[in-house]
Design an enzyme around this catalytic site. Sequence first.
Site, PDB file in Angstrom:
ATOM      1  N   ARG A   1       0.767  -1.251   0.147  1.00 53.17           N
ATOM      2  CA  ARG A   1      -0.005  -0.169   0.023  1.00 53.17           C
ATOM      3  C   ARG A   1       0.843   1.313   0.062  1.00 53.17           C
ATOM      4  O   ARG A   1       0.760   2.235   0.681  1.00 53.17           O
ATOM      5  CB  ARG A   1      -0.921   0.069   1.337  1.00 53.17           C
ATOM      6  CG  ARG A   1      -1.850  -1.251   1.240  1.00 53.17           C
ATOM      7  CD  ARG A   1      -2.997  -1.237   0.495  1.00 53.17           C
ATOM      8  NE  ARG A   1      -4.026  -2.212   0.864  1.00 53.17           N
ATOM      9  CZ  ARG A   1      -3.749  -3.392   0.231  1.00 53.17           C
ATOM     10  NH1 ARG A   1      -2.819  -3.805  -0.591  1.00 53.17           N
ATOM     11  NH2 ARG A   1      -4.714  -4.423   0.542  1.00 53.17           N
TER      12      ARG A   1
ATOM     13  N   SER B   1     -10.714  -0.068   3.601  1.00 54.51           N
ATOM     14  CA  SER B   1      -9.908  -0.281   4.572  1.00 54.51           C
ATOM     15  C   SER B   1      -9.386   1.054   4.995  1.00 54.51           C
ATOM     16  O   SER B   1      -8.817   1.814   4.571  1.00 54.51           O
ATOM     17  CB  SER B   1      -8.769  -1.335   4.495  1.00 54.51           C
ATOM     18  OG  SER B   1      -9.216  -2.482   3.786  1.00 54.51           O
TER      19      SER B   1
ATOM     20  N   GLU C   1      -4.523   4.381   6.343  1.00 49.21           N
ATOM     21  CA  GLU C   1      -4.449   4.038   4.765  1.00 49.21           C
ATOM     22  C   GLU C   1      -4.853   5.266   4.041  1.00 49.21           C
ATOM     23  O   GLU C   1      -4.170   5.644   3.068  1.00 49.21           O
ATOM     24  CB  GLU C   1      -5.090   2.761   4.520  1.00 49.21           C
ATOM     25  CG  GLU C   1      -4.787   2.406   3.000  1.00 49.21           C
ATOM     26  CD  GLU C   1      -5.322   0.951   2.428  1.00 49.21           C
ATOM     27  OE1 GLU C   1      -5.104  -0.050   3.168  1.00 49.21           O
ATOM     28  OE2 GLU C   1      -6.196   1.161   1.734  1.00 49.21           O
TER      29      GLU C   1
HETATM   30  P1  FAD Z   1      -8.399   9.014  -4.898  1.00 49.02           P
HETATM   31  O1  FAD Z   1      -9.136   8.792  -3.595  1.00 49.02           O
HETATM   32  O2  FAD Z   1      -9.269  10.213  -5.751  1.00 49.02           O
HETATM   33  O3  FAD Z   1      -6.887   9.829  -4.635  1.00 49.02           O
HETATM   34  C1  FAD Z   1      -5.993   8.974  -3.590  1.00 49.02           C
HETATM   35  C2  FAD Z   1      -4.675   9.643  -3.624  1.00 49.02           C
HETATM   36  O4  FAD Z   1      -4.219   9.675  -5.071  1.00 49.02           O
HETATM   37  C3  FAD Z   1      -4.628  11.112  -3.410  1.00 49.02           C
HETATM   38  O5  FAD Z   1      -3.559  11.306  -2.796  1.00 49.02           O
HETATM   39  C4  FAD Z   1      -4.630  11.721  -4.654  1.00 49.02           C
HETATM   40  O6  FAD Z   1      -3.973  12.895  -4.725  1.00 49.02           O
HETATM   41  C5  FAD Z   1      -3.792  10.767  -5.563  1.00 49.02           C
HETATM   42  N1  FAD Z   1      -4.069  10.787  -7.119  1.00 49.02           N
HETATM   43  C6  FAD Z   1      -5.353  10.484  -7.553  1.00 49.02           C
HETATM   44  N2  FAD Z   1      -5.152  10.379  -8.891  1.00 49.02           N
HETATM   45  C7  FAD Z   1      -3.627  10.814  -9.170  1.00 49.02           C
HETATM   46  C8  FAD Z   1      -3.097  10.941 -10.546  1.00 49.02           C
HETATM   47  N3  FAD Z   1      -3.637  10.743 -11.582  1.00 49.02           N
HETATM   48  N4  FAD Z   1      -1.803  11.399 -10.192  1.00 49.02           N
HETATM   49  C9  FAD Z   1      -1.331  11.611  -9.198  1.00 49.02           C
HETATM   50  N5  FAD Z   1      -1.746  11.322  -8.212  1.00 49.02           N
HETATM   51  C10 FAD Z   1      -3.037  11.044  -8.052  1.00 49.02           C
HETATM   52  N6  FAD Z   1      -7.764  -0.184  -2.137  1.00 49.02           N
HETATM   53  C11 FAD Z   1      -7.009  -1.394  -2.539  1.00 49.02           C
HETATM   54  O7  FAD Z   1      -5.701  -1.314  -2.557  1.00 49.02           O
HETATM   55  N7  FAD Z   1      -7.286  -2.547  -2.376  1.00 49.02           N
HETATM   56  C12 FAD Z   1      -8.843  -2.812  -2.280  1.00 49.02           C
HETATM   57  O8  FAD Z   1      -9.325  -3.845  -2.369  1.00 49.02           O
HETATM   58  C13 FAD Z   1      -9.535  -1.596  -1.936  1.00 49.02           C
HETATM   59  N8  FAD Z   1     -10.955  -1.915  -1.814  1.00 49.02           N
HETATM   60  C14 FAD Z   1     -11.577  -0.791  -1.618  1.00 49.02           C
HETATM   61  C15 FAD Z   1     -13.113  -0.588  -1.478  1.00 49.02           C
HETATM   62  C16 FAD Z   1     -13.869   0.087  -1.270  1.00 49.02           C
HETATM   63  C17 FAD Z   1     -15.205  -0.222  -0.968  1.00 49.02           C
HETATM   64  C18 FAD Z   1     -13.488   1.570  -1.364  1.00 49.02           C
HETATM   65  C19 FAD Z   1     -14.372   2.719  -1.122  1.00 49.02           C
HETATM   66  C20 FAD Z   1     -12.080   1.681  -1.352  1.00 49.02           C
HETATM   67  C21 FAD Z   1     -11.332   0.635  -1.616  1.00 49.02           C
HETATM   68  N9  FAD Z   1      -9.785   0.654  -1.894  1.00 49.02           N
HETATM   69  C22 FAD Z   1      -8.966  -0.211  -2.120  1.00 49.02           C
HETATM   70  C23 FAD Z   1      -9.041   1.969  -1.690  1.00 49.02           C
HETATM   71  C24 FAD Z   1      -9.128   2.874  -3.225  1.00 49.02           C
HETATM   72  O9  FAD Z   1     -10.356   2.388  -3.868  1.00 49.02           O
HETATM   73  C25 FAD Z   1      -7.806   2.652  -4.003  1.00 49.02           C
HETATM   74  O10 FAD Z   1      -7.020   3.155  -3.073  1.00 49.02           O
HETATM   75  C26 FAD Z   1      -7.981   3.512  -5.154  1.00 49.02           C
HETATM   76  O11 FAD Z   1      -6.803   3.035  -5.996  1.00 49.02           O
HETATM   77  C27 FAD Z   1      -8.256   4.854  -5.109  1.00 49.02           C
HETATM   78  O12 FAD Z   1      -8.512   5.547  -6.434  1.00 49.02           O
HETATM   79  P2  FAD Z   1      -9.147   7.065  -6.713  1.00 49.02           P
HETATM   80  O13 FAD Z   1      -9.150   7.339  -7.836  1.00 49.02           O
HETATM   81  O14 FAD Z   1     -10.546   6.931  -5.795  1.00 49.02           O
HETATM   82  O15 FAD Z   1      -8.092   7.920  -5.738  1.00 49.02           O
HETATM   83  P1  NAP Z   2     -10.215 -11.045   4.392  1.00 50.15           P
HETATM   84  O1  NAP Z   2     -10.196 -11.966   3.494  1.00 50.15           O
HETATM   85  O2  NAP Z   2     -11.321 -11.054   5.607  1.00 50.15           O
HETATM   86  O3  NAP Z   2      -8.772 -11.314   5.210  1.00 50.15           O
HETATM   87  C1  NAP Z   2      -8.503 -10.490   6.142  1.00 50.15           C
HETATM   88  C2  NAP Z   2      -6.983 -10.142   6.140  1.00 50.15           C
HETATM   89  O4  NAP Z   2      -6.194 -11.416   6.181  1.00 50.15           O
HETATM   90  C3  NAP Z   2      -6.790  -9.403   5.107  1.00 50.15           C
HETATM   91  O5  NAP Z   2      -6.298  -8.108   5.275  1.00 50.15           O
HETATM   92  C4  NAP Z   2      -5.526  -9.987   4.265  1.00 50.15           C
HETATM   93  O6  NAP Z   2      -4.542  -9.198   3.828  1.00 50.15           O
HETATM   94  C5  NAP Z   2      -5.159 -11.313   5.287  1.00 50.15           C
HETATM   95  N1  NAP Z   2      -4.889 -12.524   4.442  1.00 50.15           N
HETATM   96  C6  NAP Z   2      -6.201 -13.061   4.046  1.00 50.15           C
HETATM   97  N2  NAP Z   2      -5.597 -14.347   3.520  1.00 50.15           N
HETATM   98  C7  NAP Z   2      -4.422 -14.161   3.444  1.00 50.15           C
HETATM   99  C8  NAP Z   2      -3.313 -15.284   2.647  1.00 50.15           C
HETATM  100  N3  NAP Z   2      -3.560 -16.097   2.306  1.00 50.15           N
HETATM  101  N4  NAP Z   2      -1.877 -14.597   2.818  1.00 50.15           N
HETATM  102  C9  NAP Z   2      -1.920 -13.583   3.577  1.00 50.15           C
HETATM  103  N5  NAP Z   2      -2.650 -12.576   4.194  1.00 50.15           N
HETATM  104  C10 NAP Z   2      -3.972 -13.038   4.002  1.00 50.15           C
HETATM  105  O7  NAP Z   2     -10.131  -9.535   3.894  1.00 50.15           O
HETATM  106  P2  NAP Z   2     -11.200  -8.506   3.247  1.00 50.15           P
HETATM  107  O8  NAP Z   2     -11.070  -7.498   4.345  1.00 50.15           O
HETATM  108  O9  NAP Z   2     -12.543  -9.442   3.141  1.00 50.15           O
HETATM  109  O10 NAP Z   2     -10.508  -8.172   2.067  1.00 50.15           O
HETATM  110  C11 NAP Z   2     -10.100  -9.073   0.886  1.00 50.15           C
HETATM  111  C12 NAP Z   2      -9.127  -8.585   0.018  1.00 50.15           C
HETATM  112  O11 NAP Z   2      -9.367  -7.270  -0.574  1.00 50.15           O
HETATM  113  C13 NAP Z   2      -7.858  -8.285   0.928  1.00 50.15           C
HETATM  114  O12 NAP Z   2      -6.571  -8.711   0.123  1.00 50.15           O
HETATM  115  C14 NAP Z   2      -7.873  -6.765   1.102  1.00 50.15           C
HETATM  116  O13 NAP Z   2      -6.579  -6.262   1.264  1.00 50.15           O
HETATM  117  C15 NAP Z   2      -8.728  -6.201   0.084  1.00 50.15           C
HETATM  118  N6  NAP Z   2      -9.376  -4.984   0.466  1.00 50.15           N
HETATM  119  C16 NAP Z   2      -8.695  -3.851   0.389  1.00 50.15           C
HETATM  120  C17 NAP Z   2      -9.364  -2.826   0.732  1.00 50.15           C
HETATM  121  C18 NAP Z   2      -8.668  -1.595   0.887  1.00 50.15           C
HETATM  122  O14 NAP Z   2      -9.148  -0.361   1.024  1.00 50.15           O
HETATM  123  N7  NAP Z   2      -7.377  -1.508   0.995  1.00 50.15           N
HETATM  124  C19 NAP Z   2     -10.813  -2.724   1.226  1.00 50.15           C
HETATM  125  C20 NAP Z   2     -11.289  -3.968   0.891  1.00 50.15           C
HETATM  126  C21 NAP Z   2     -10.824  -5.016   0.683  1.00 50.15           C
HETATM  127  P3  NAP Z   2      -4.324  -8.272   2.769  1.00 50.15           P
HETATM  128  O15 NAP Z   2      -4.986  -7.188   3.110  1.00 50.15           O
HETATM  129  O16 NAP Z   2      -2.522  -7.909   3.022  1.00 50.15           O
HETATM  130  O17 NAP Z   2      -4.709  -8.897   1.616  1.00 50.15           O
END
Ligand code: FAD
Ligand code: NAP
Length: 339
Positions: free
Chosen positions: A166, A239, A335
């Site tokens: 991340r 998250s 995050e």
């Molecule tokens: P924004 O929120 O608009 O911006 C995020 C950051 O990026 C800000 O600092 C902004 O200034 C910068 N930015 C945006 N665009 C640019 C650009 N073109 N150039 C330079 N900087 C820029 N994230 C995960 O990693 N895994 C997931 O599974 C995941 N699941 C999610 C589920 C839900 C329901 C939600 C709401 C969010 C989730 N996220 C997840 C977080 C998010 O969706 C991601 O981080 C996504 O990439 C953000 O994209 P955005 O366009 O909305 O960015």
């Molecule tokens: P989950 O499946 O309930 O798992 C809980 C946590 O355990 C997750 O954070 C995941 O880490 C870790 N995990 C599960 N299986 C694993 C494995 N085999 N090896 C290593 N780590 C493991 O998680 P969830 O909340 O439903 O999300 C599912 C996936 O979507 C995850 O990968 C999560 O990161 C991603 N997600 C991200 C966001 C976001 O905003 N960043 C939001 C929703 C979902 P990791 O998170 O490192 O994968």
Amino acid sequence: MSLNLQSDVSLRPYNTFGVDVRARLFAEAHDESEVREALRLALQHGVPLRVIGGGSNLLLTRNVEALVVRMASRGIRILEDDGDRVLVEAEAGEPWHPFVQWSLAQGLVGLENLSLIPGTVGAAPIQNIGAYGVELKDLFAGLTALDRQSGELRDFCLDDCSFAYRDSLFKQQPDRWLILRVRFALSRTASLLLDYGPVRQRLHEQGIEVPTPQDVSQAICAIRSEKLPDPAKLGNAGSFFKNPLIAATQAEGIRAEYPDLVSYPAADGQVKLAAGWLIERAGWKGYRDGDAGVHRLQALVLVNYGRASGEELLNLARRIQADIHERFGVSLEIEPNVF
Ligand code: FAD
Ligand code: NAP
């Protein structure tokens, strides 16, 4: 095209938390020339430029005294195709999930585990988005960014980006790089990653033993939809905390008191704890204070039930951080990007 510059604009429709703050200036940029025009206008008005995509990884805590530029550039193209390896380029403003679906419709493998993540292509490298054992860096082939300091374009390859869990160079240097387009190395034959979380089990329940990338994408969409709040119905930014990485000895100390601790081995002998488990175990799941709350199904997700301010959400996050530190001796890192 020329930029449509607006003053005093509510950012509520532009962040998935649905927080109602205002931007001093706001514009949508559809191409590189509009991005450059936005930079010029920000300078002219004496305000910084803030770039956003889908606003799904933002927590807005106050009015933004800046020119907020929302990336709206569109376009997906295949640059190279040798019959197996396919190099694809997408503009920063392309919505992420439809881009994943486009790649699957072309018969390309690689992005299926990253299905249903909100936001844009251009923001995906910022925190090296990840889900179900795949991170953006695994498919990354390069990107083009505008250096806001010099005004020059620069191409980045994988080794230039400092991608980590991340995290990336671009997250570390938020005011320098504006990502214009991203390239992905996809494949027609790569194998699928099914052994993370409940993916294989879900496919098995559907009677699918030899899945296609589309099957995997659909299974992941179904799992995510059951567990995660839809931002269109309940404000959230996914998250809210990163999973903490701690020393193995510290993890063993916690496990002695909490035998059901959820942890995974990580690089350099460290251990990754599931932040959601810590928060749930501390009793925060489903907690609500006014309109700021912790989701009832996923403790890692903070939610806005309607009119919570960014400050209220941040205060709740700080209370959770303090409590987790007191109980487990573990620091939780926020995050989303806090503006
Ligand atoms: P924004 O929120 O608009 O911006 C995020 C950051 O990026 C800000 O600092 C902004 O200034 C910068 N930015 C945006 N665009 C640019 C650009 N073109 N150039 C330079 N900087 C820029 N994230 C995960 O990693 N895994 C997931 O599974 C995941 N699941 C999610 C589920 C839900 C329901 C939600 C709401 C969010 C989730 N996220 C997840 C977080 C998010 O969706 C991601 O981080 C996504 O990439 C953000 O994209 P955005 O366009 O909305 O960015
Ligand atoms: P989950 O499946 O309930 O798992 C809980 C946590 O355990 C997750 O954070 C995941 O880490 C870790 N995990 C599960 N299986 C694993 C494995 N085999 N090896 C290593 N780590 C493991 O998680 P969830 O909340 O439903 O999300 C599912 C996936 O979507 C995850 O990968 C999560 O990161 C991603 N997600 C991200 C966001 C976001 O905003 N960043 C939001 C929703 C979902 P990791 O998170 O490192 O994968």
